[in-house]
Write a protein that holds these residues in place. Structure first.
Motif, PDB file in Angstrom:
ATOM      1  N   UNK A  73     -27.907 -32.451  43.858  1.00  0.00           N
ATOM      2  CA  UNK A  73     -26.650 -32.819  43.208  1.00  0.00           C
ATOM      3  C   UNK A  73     -26.090 -31.731  42.309  1.00  0.00           C
ATOM      4  N   UNK A  74     -26.839 -30.672  42.123  1.00  0.00           N
ATOM      5  CA  UNK A  74     -26.315 -29.509  41.390  1.00  0.00           C
ATOM      6  C   UNK A  74     -25.181 -28.875  42.200  1.00  0.00           C
ATOM      7  N   UNK A  75     -25.272 -28.988  43.524  1.00  0.00           N
ATOM      8  CA  UNK A  75     -24.277 -28.393  44.415  1.00  0.00           C
ATOM      9  C   UNK A  75     -23.123 -29.368  44.645  1.00  0.00           C
ATOM     10  N   UNK A  76     -21.999 -28.827  45.055  1.00  0.00           N
ATOM     11  CA  UNK A  76     -20.843 -29.664  45.376  1.00  0.00           C
ATOM     12  C   UNK A  76     -21.035 -30.225  46.789  1.00  0.00           C
ATOM     13  N   UNK A  77     -20.983 -31.529  46.915  1.00  0.00           N
ATOM     14  CA  UNK A  77     -21.256 -32.168  48.197  1.00  0.00           C
ATOM     15  C   UNK A  77     -19.984 -32.617  48.902  1.00  0.00           C
ATOM     16  N   UNK A  78     -20.043 -32.602  50.221  1.00  0.00           N
ATOM     17  CA  UNK A  78     -18.957 -33.121  51.044  1.00  0.00           C
ATOM     18  C   UNK A  78     -19.220 -34.611  51.259  1.00  0.00           C
ATOM     19  N   UNK A  79     -18.650 -35.446  50.404  1.00  0.00           N
ATOM     20  CA  UNK A  79     -18.936 -36.880  50.444  1.00  0.00           C
ATOM     21  C   UNK A  79     -18.391 -37.547  51.705  1.00  0.00           C
ATOM     22  N   UNK A  80     -17.307 -37.027  52.222  1.00  0.00           N
ATOM     23  CA  UNK A  80     -16.761 -37.588  53.464  1.00  0.00           C
ATOM     24  C   UNK A  80     -17.767 -37.411  54.606  1.00  0.00           C
ATOM     25  N   UNK A  81     -18.406 -36.243  54.653  1.00  0.00           N
ATOM     26  CA  UNK A  81     -19.411 -36.002  55.688  1.00  0.00           C
ATOM     27  C   UNK A  81     -20.640 -36.894  55.474  1.00  0.00           C
ATOM     28  N   UNK A  82     -21.045 -37.063  54.241  1.00  0.00           N
ATOM     29  CA  UNK A  82     -22.193 -37.925  53.937  1.00  0.00           C
ATOM     30  C   UNK A  82     -21.918 -39.355  54.384  1.00  0.00           C
ATOM     31  N   UNK A  83     -20.733 -39.860  54.091  1.00  0.00           N
ATOM     32  CA  UNK A  83     -20.372 -41.227  54.477  1.00  0.00           C
ATOM     33  C   UNK A  83     -20.352 -41.366  55.992  1.00  0.00           C
ATOM     34  N   UNK A  84     -19.730 -40.400  56.671  1.00  0.00           N
ATOM     35  CA  UNK A  84     -19.640 -40.446  58.138  1.00  0.00           C
ATOM     36  C   UNK A  84     -21.017 -40.445  58.778  1.00  0.00           C
ATOM     37  N   UNK A  85     -21.878 -39.513  58.358  1.00  0.00           N
ATOM     38  CA  UNK A  85     -23.213 -39.402  58.946  1.00  0.00           C
ATOM     39  C   UNK A  85     -24.091 -40.602  58.599  1.00  0.00           C
ATOM     40  N   UNK A  86     -23.991 -41.092  57.365  1.00  0.00           N
ATOM     41  CA  UNK A  86     -24.836 -42.222  56.960  1.00  0.00           C
ATOM     42  C   UNK A  86     -24.432 -43.499  57.689  1.00  0.00           C
ATOM     43  N   UNK A  87     -23.147 -43.670  57.974  1.00  0.00           N
ATOM     44  CA  UNK A  87     -22.715 -44.826  58.767  1.00  0.00           C
ATOM     45  C   UNK A  87     -23.151 -44.663  60.220  1.00  0.00           C
ATOM     46  N   UNK A  88     -23.022 -43.459  60.743  1.00  0.00           N
ATOM     47  CA  UNK A  88     -23.424 -43.189  62.121  1.00  0.00           C
ATOM     48  C   UNK A  88     -24.904 -43.506  62.324  1.00  0.00           C
ATOM     49  N   UNK A  89     -25.716 -43.175  61.320  1.00  0.00           N
ATOM     50  CA  UNK A  89     -27.158 -43.394  61.417  1.00  0.00           C
ATOM     51  C   UNK A  89     -27.603 -44.709  60.767  1.00  0.00           C
ATOM     52  N   UNK A  90     -26.645 -45.519  60.340  1.00  0.00           N
ATOM     53  CA  UNK A  90     -26.898 -46.854  59.809  1.00  0.00           C
ATOM     54  C   UNK A  90     -27.823 -46.876  58.590  1.00  0.00           C
ATOM     55  N   UNK A  91     -27.658 -45.898  57.729  1.00  0.00           N
ATOM     56  CA  UNK A  91     -28.453 -45.852  56.497  1.00  0.00           C
ATOM     57  C   UNK A  91     -27.571 -45.935  55.251  1.00  0.00           C
ATOM     58  N   UNK A  92     -26.286 -46.228  55.427  1.00  0.00           N
ATOM     59  CA  UNK A  92     -25.361 -46.254  54.294  1.00  0.00           C
ATOM     60  C   UNK A  92     -25.747 -47.320  53.264  1.00  0.00           C
TER      61      UNK A  92
END
Length: 362
Positions: free
Chosen positions: A34-53
């Motif tokens: 979390x020290x780094x700037x994250x791409x939250x849109x990508x995190x949401x997309x991938x986590x939904x795709x893998x059903x871990x959201x």
């Protein structure tokens, strides 16, 4: 180097949060991410795709520093996903409960399989484990006719008959019930379901006594699914295995698991699945089991030595890579226990190409 950059901060974040309980090591890693700037849109997309959201949402609520840093829009996306999953799963449980009551009235024994039951016994919260598509129920083969008639009386129709294979799919609108008498086609491996029934137990779930597979026998449907889905939205299957091993570590009979995996031709599948769990989610697999994975056998050696970077990239983002299907077929080859099994699968696909899609659990 390119290989070292395969695990992006976004992938690392998803892997850290894809579990019900974060230990000290995972929380420390999360702080560094979390020290780094994250791409939250990508995190949401991938986590939904893998059903871990939903798992990520639960951990956001638990960890103060995470809740403070996540953008409001991303938090709302995770919240909606969780409550949608919760609503859908409660509805599915009510549906399953009604079916089991009807089966019980007609003396049909049944064991719920996969997501519908794992949401309770491993995740302890129906909102945390999305159900893939249908409700899977194991019955005895001599009860197929009677169970089918009961489902028809409940307004389900047979939408994908697979007599002589291992399951039948029934549908009613957008609701789907899959009756199993096995997990996999018999010409590939013969799982002795009579042993599964003998080893099964009962548990009280939502006030109902439900018959369950033993902890060890929960492995077999999970391994078959991981092999089939491998590079396609399979992280949540690995999470299932991680939760099973993490929560039941002191109860698992590893001797039985390996011996039975040999009989079912699932040793290499078990090897890769445990390797994925250990390297991606730091699953607490006993040292003697890890050593066993690295012993004898070219395939097991290759599987157990795949790097964490390579595995994370293949599982999380591999389907977008131009060589994804090549990797998918290579790993599936490595997951077969013998050249005979490989030949059987290739021969079937060449002889019956129209049946490849229905025969999912090869």
């Amino acid at each position: 180097m390119r290989r070292q950059s395969m695990i992006t901060p976004e992938i690392s974040f998803i892997l850290c949060c894809s579990r019900t309980n974060l230990n000290y090591k995972a929380i420390s890693a999360l702080k560094n991410i979390l020290v780094k700037e994250l791409n939250w849109e990508q995190i949401i997309t991938l986590s939904k795709q893998h059903r871990v959201a939903s798992l990520i949402y639960q951990n956001i609520l638990k960890i103060d520093f995470l809740k403070q840093i996540i953008p409001d829009g991303a938090f709302e996306d995770f919240r909606r996903y969780y409550y949608t999953t919760l609503h859908d799963n409660i509805s599915r449980w009510e549906e399953l409960s009604s079916i089991l009551d009807n089966f019980r009235q007609h003396s049909i024994e049944a064991i719920p399989l996969k997501g519908i039951i794992l949401a309770d016994i491993l995740y302890h919260n129906p909102g945390l484990r999305p159900i893939y598509a249908d409700i899977d129920i194991l019955i005895k083969e001599n009860d197929i006719g009677k169970a089918s008639e009961i489902l028809k009386s409940l307004n389900y129709s047979m939408s994908m008959p697979k007599a002589g294979i291992y399951n039948i799919l029934f549908s009613s609108g957008n609701r789907h019930i899959e009756l199993h008498w096995n997990f996999i086609v018999s010409w590939l491996t013969k799982i002795k379901t009579n042993e599964l029934w003998q080893r099964s137990t009962t548990g009280l779930i939502n006030g109902k006594e439900i018959r369950l597979l033993s902890n060890e026998d929960l492995f077999w449907p999970l391994l078959v699914q991981i092999r089939y889905e491998l590079l396609y939205s399979s992280l949540f299957r690995i999470c299932d295995l991680n939760e099973l091993i993490s929560q039941k570590a002191d109860e698992l009979d590893w001797g039985y698991i390996f011996k039975t995996a040999q009989r079912y031709h699932l040793v290499n599948c078990l090897c890769l699945s445990l390797t994925l769990c250990q390297k991606l989610l730091s699953t607490p697999i006993p040292n003697n089991i890890l050593k066993k994975l690295r012993k004898a056998g070219v395939k097991k050696t290759i599987l157990s030595n795949l790097s964490r970077q390579r595995l994370a990239y293949l599982i999380i983002e591999g389907t977008t890579h131009k060589k994804a299907e090549l990797w998918n077929q290579l790993l599936k080859f490595l997951m077969t226990d013998s050249i005979t099994d490989t030949i059987k699968i290739l021969k079937h696909k060449l002889t019956y190409p129209q049946k490849i899609k229905p025969l999912q659990n090869l």
